[in-house]
Design a protein around this motif. Structure first.
Motif, PDB file in Angstrom:
ATOM      1  N   GLY A   1       1.410   6.855  -6.683  1.00 49.23           N
ATOM      2  CA  GLY A   1       0.349   7.834  -6.901  1.00 49.23           C
ATOM      3  C   GLY A   1       0.814   9.264  -6.658  1.00 49.23           C
ATOM      4  N   ARG A   2       1.668   9.452  -5.644  1.00 48.13           N
ATOM      5  CA  ARG A   2       2.217  10.787  -5.393  1.00 48.13           C
ATOM      6  C   ARG A   2       3.033  11.270  -6.587  1.00 48.13           C
TER       7      ARG A   2
ATOM      8  N   GLY B   1       8.420   9.373  -2.349  1.00 49.02           N
ATOM      9  CA  GLY B   1       7.125   9.989  -2.077  1.00 49.02           C
ATOM     10  C   GLY B   1       7.226  11.046  -0.991  1.00 49.02           C
TER      11      GLY B   1
ATOM     12  N   ASP C   1      -1.457   6.391 -12.957  1.00 48.24           N
ATOM     13  CA  ASP C   1      -0.315   5.947 -12.154  1.00 48.24           C
ATOM     14  C   ASP C   1       0.337   4.691 -12.732  1.00 48.24           C
TER      15      ASP C   1
ATOM     16  N   GLN D   1       0.827  -1.205   0.000  1.00 48.60           N
ATOM     17  CA  GLN D   1       0.000   0.000   0.000  1.00 48.60           C
ATOM     18  C   GLN D   1       0.865   1.260   0.000  1.00 48.60           C
ATOM     19  N   LEU D   2       1.896   1.309   0.843  1.00 42.77           N
ATOM     20  CA  LEU D   2       2.766   2.485   0.932  1.00 42.77           C
ATOM     21  C   LEU D   2       3.516   2.726  -0.376  1.00 42.77           C
TER      22      LEU D   2
ATOM     23  N   GLU E   1       2.655   1.719  -3.437  1.00 42.25           N
ATOM     24  CA  GLU E   1       1.750   2.143  -4.503  1.00 42.25           C
ATOM     25  C   GLU E   1       1.195   3.538  -4.236  1.00 42.25           C
ATOM     26  N   GLU E   2       1.049   3.915  -2.969  1.00 44.53           N
ATOM     27  CA  GLU E   2       0.666   5.300  -2.660  1.00 44.53           C
ATOM     28  C   GLU E   2       1.757   6.269  -3.117  1.00 44.53           C
TER      29      GLU E   2
END
Length: 416
Positions: A84-85, A297, A95, A77-78, A80-81
Motif C-alpha cells: 500500500g505504501r 516500505g 494496490d 499485514q506488514l 501488504e501494508e
C-alpha cells in the motif's frame, strides 16, 4: 578554484543530520573518509531501513499469506501494508497493480515474457532508445528471436539528448510498445517521458518505463505520466537489495499469463488443471522477499519524510557544482551533457583508463563506478570502451565533489 560558494546555498535540507542516518559513513576507507559516489549502481541504506529489517527478522518473522497463527498474520499485514505504501508512493490507482519482484530487471523480463509473447509477432515493431540499460534491451531481443518482430532504436545527439522528433518518425501503426528509460543510468539524461508516452499512445502503442534512476531522485506519479508499465528497484532508492516493483495497469496485468508457477500464484491445482490467483498474487510465485518488501516500505517512508522537493533541489545544486568543478580538471571530458540531467556524471580522462581512475580514487576513499554501466550501445555511440561515473545520492555533499576533484588531480599527476 571556482567562484561558486556552496556554503552560501541556503536550504532546509540538513545534510549533516541526514548523513548521520547512514551508518556506513561512520567508517574510513584506506584511512580516508568514505566519499560514496556510486548511488546509481546501488544506494546506501539509512538506519531506519536497517533497523526495520532487523526488527522484522528478530521479532516478527514468519512466512506469510497462508498461516493462521499470529506471526504469519502479522507478517502478511506488514507486507501488504508495504504494498500500500508503494501504491501511494507512485500514485497507482490500485494496490493490486503493485507487483513485488526482485528488481527492475525481473519486472522487464516479466512483461517481455508474458505480454510480449502474447502480443508481439511478425510485422510488429517496438521502440527502445539508444540509452537503454541492457536489462531493457536483452529481454526484448530474446522474445524477438522467438516471435520475429522488429526492434527500432530512437536516437540521441552528441550531448546525450533524446531526439524526440526522430522518435516520432519511428512511430506508426506497426508500433505496439515503447520501452524507454526515464533517466539514463549512463548519461543522466532525463527523457521527456510524458511527451514520449503521449506520442506512443496516439498510435495505439503501450509504454513501459524503466524508472530505476528516476525513482530515488524525483517524484513519480504513474497516473500523471499516463504510463502503462513502470519498473523500479528497491536497492537504488535506499531500500534492500533483491526487491523491486512492477506497476502495470490492472486491465493489462489481468490479461497477461503468469510468469512463474508455484505457491501463492494459484487458486486451485489438480493434475488436470490449475486455476490462477487474482492480482497481485498471480505474478508472485513462491515465498516472496518478505523483509525486502517491508524494508522497501521503510525506505519510502524515509524519502517521504525528507521531502522530494528538498531532495531534488539538493541534488540539482550538487550536480551544478560538480559540473563546474569537473570542468577545471585537465583532460577530463564529460560524456553526456544533456539539457535536462539528473545527478549522474560520466567522464573520461585523456591519459587514464576509467578502471585506473576508479582504482586511484579508491585509495582516496572515493567510490565511483568504472565500465560500460550495462549500456554498451551508449559507449559505442560515443566511441569509448568505458567511462568513469560519479552518481549522486541524497546524502552527498559539496565536500564530496571537492574530494572527487582532488582525487582526479592526483590521477593527472600520476599519469601525466
Amino acid at each position: 578554484m571556482t567562484s561558486h560558494n556552496p556554503k552560501a546555498l541556503k536550504s532546509n535540507y540538513n545534510i549533516e543530520e541526514i548523513r548521520r542516518d547512514f551508518p556506513i559513513f561512520e567508517q574510513q576507507i584506506h584511512g580516508k573518509p568514505l566519499t560514496f559516489l556510486d548511488s546509481g549502481a546501488s544506494a546506501q541504506k539509512p538506519r531506519q531501513v536497517i533497523e526495520r529489517l532487523s526488527h522484522y527478522y528478530s521479532c516478527e518473522y514468519s512466512n506469510i499469506h497462508r498461516g493462521v497463527y499470529y506471526l504469519s498474520q502479522l507478517g502478511t499485514q506488514l507486507y501488504e501494508e508495504a504494498r500500500g505504501r508503494l501504491k501511494n508512493f507512485i500514485n497507482a490507482p490500485d494496490d493490486k497493480e503493485i507487483i513485488f519482484v526482485r528488481g527492475a530487471t525481473e519486472a522487464i523480463n516479466l512483461v517481455a515474457a508474458t505480454w510480449g509473447r502474447q502480443n508481439l509477432g511478425p510485422g510488429d515493431e517496438i521502440i527502445l532508445s539508444r540509452m537503454e540499460h541492457h536489462s531493457n534491451i536483452v529481454p526484448w531481443q530474446m522474445v524477438r528471436d522467438e516471435k520475429d518482430f522488429v526492434i527500432q532504436v530512437a536516437p540521441i545527439d552528441d550531448k546525450g539528448n533524446f531526439l524526440f522528433d526522430e522518435y516520432e518518425k519511428l512511430l506508426s501503426e506497426k508500433t505496439k510498445l515503447v520501452a524507454i528509460t526515464h533517466i539514463s543510468n549512463s548519461l543522466g539524461t532525463i527523457t521527456p517521458i510524458k511527451e514520449i508516452i503521449r506520442a506512443a499512445h496516439k498510435v495505439g502503442a503501450l509504454v513501459l518505463v524503466d524508472g530505476c534512476q528516476a525513482i530515488p531522485h524525483t517524484r513519480v506519479d504513474v497516473q500523471d505520466l499516463d504510463a502503462d508499465f513502470y519498473a523500479f528497484s528497491g536497492h537504488k532508492m535506499y531500500g534492500p537489495t533483491g526487491v523491486g516493483v512492477l506497476w502495470g495497469r490492472k486491465e493489462l496485468l489481468d490479461a497477461m499469463p503468469p510468469y512463474q508457477g508455484g505457491g501463492d500464484m494459484i487458486r486451485s491445482v489438480t493434475f488436470e488443471k490449475t486455476t490462477y490467483n487474482d492480482l497481485p498474487h498471480k505474478f508472485e510465485a513462491g515465498t516472496p522477499h518478505i523483509a525486502g518488501g517491508i524494508g522497501l516500505g521503510a525506505a519510502v517512508d524515509y524519502m517521504e519524510n525528507l521531502g522530494f522537493d528538498l531532495i531534488e533541489d539538493h541534488e540539482q545544486k550538487l550536480l551544478a557544482y560538480a559540473r563546474e568543478r569537473l570542468a577545471e580538471v585537465k583532460g577530463l571530458r564529460l560524456v553526456g551533457q544533456a539539457d535536462h540531467m539528473a545527478g549522474i556524471l560520466s567522464f573520461t580522462m585523456e591519459n587514464a583508463h576509467p578502471h585506473d581512475i576508479g582504482t586511484i580514487l579508491d585509495q582516496e576513499g572515493i567510490a565511483i563506478r568504472a565500465g560500460h554501466h550495462c549500456a554498451q550501445p551508449v559507449m559505442d555511440f560515443f566511441d569509448v570502451p568505458a567511462t568513469a561515473r560519479a552518481s549522486l545520492g541524497l546524502y552527498n555533499t559539496f565536500e564530496d565533489i571537492d574530494r572527487l576533484v582532488a582525487g582526479l588531480d592526483k590521477v593527472n599527476r600520476i599519469f601525466g
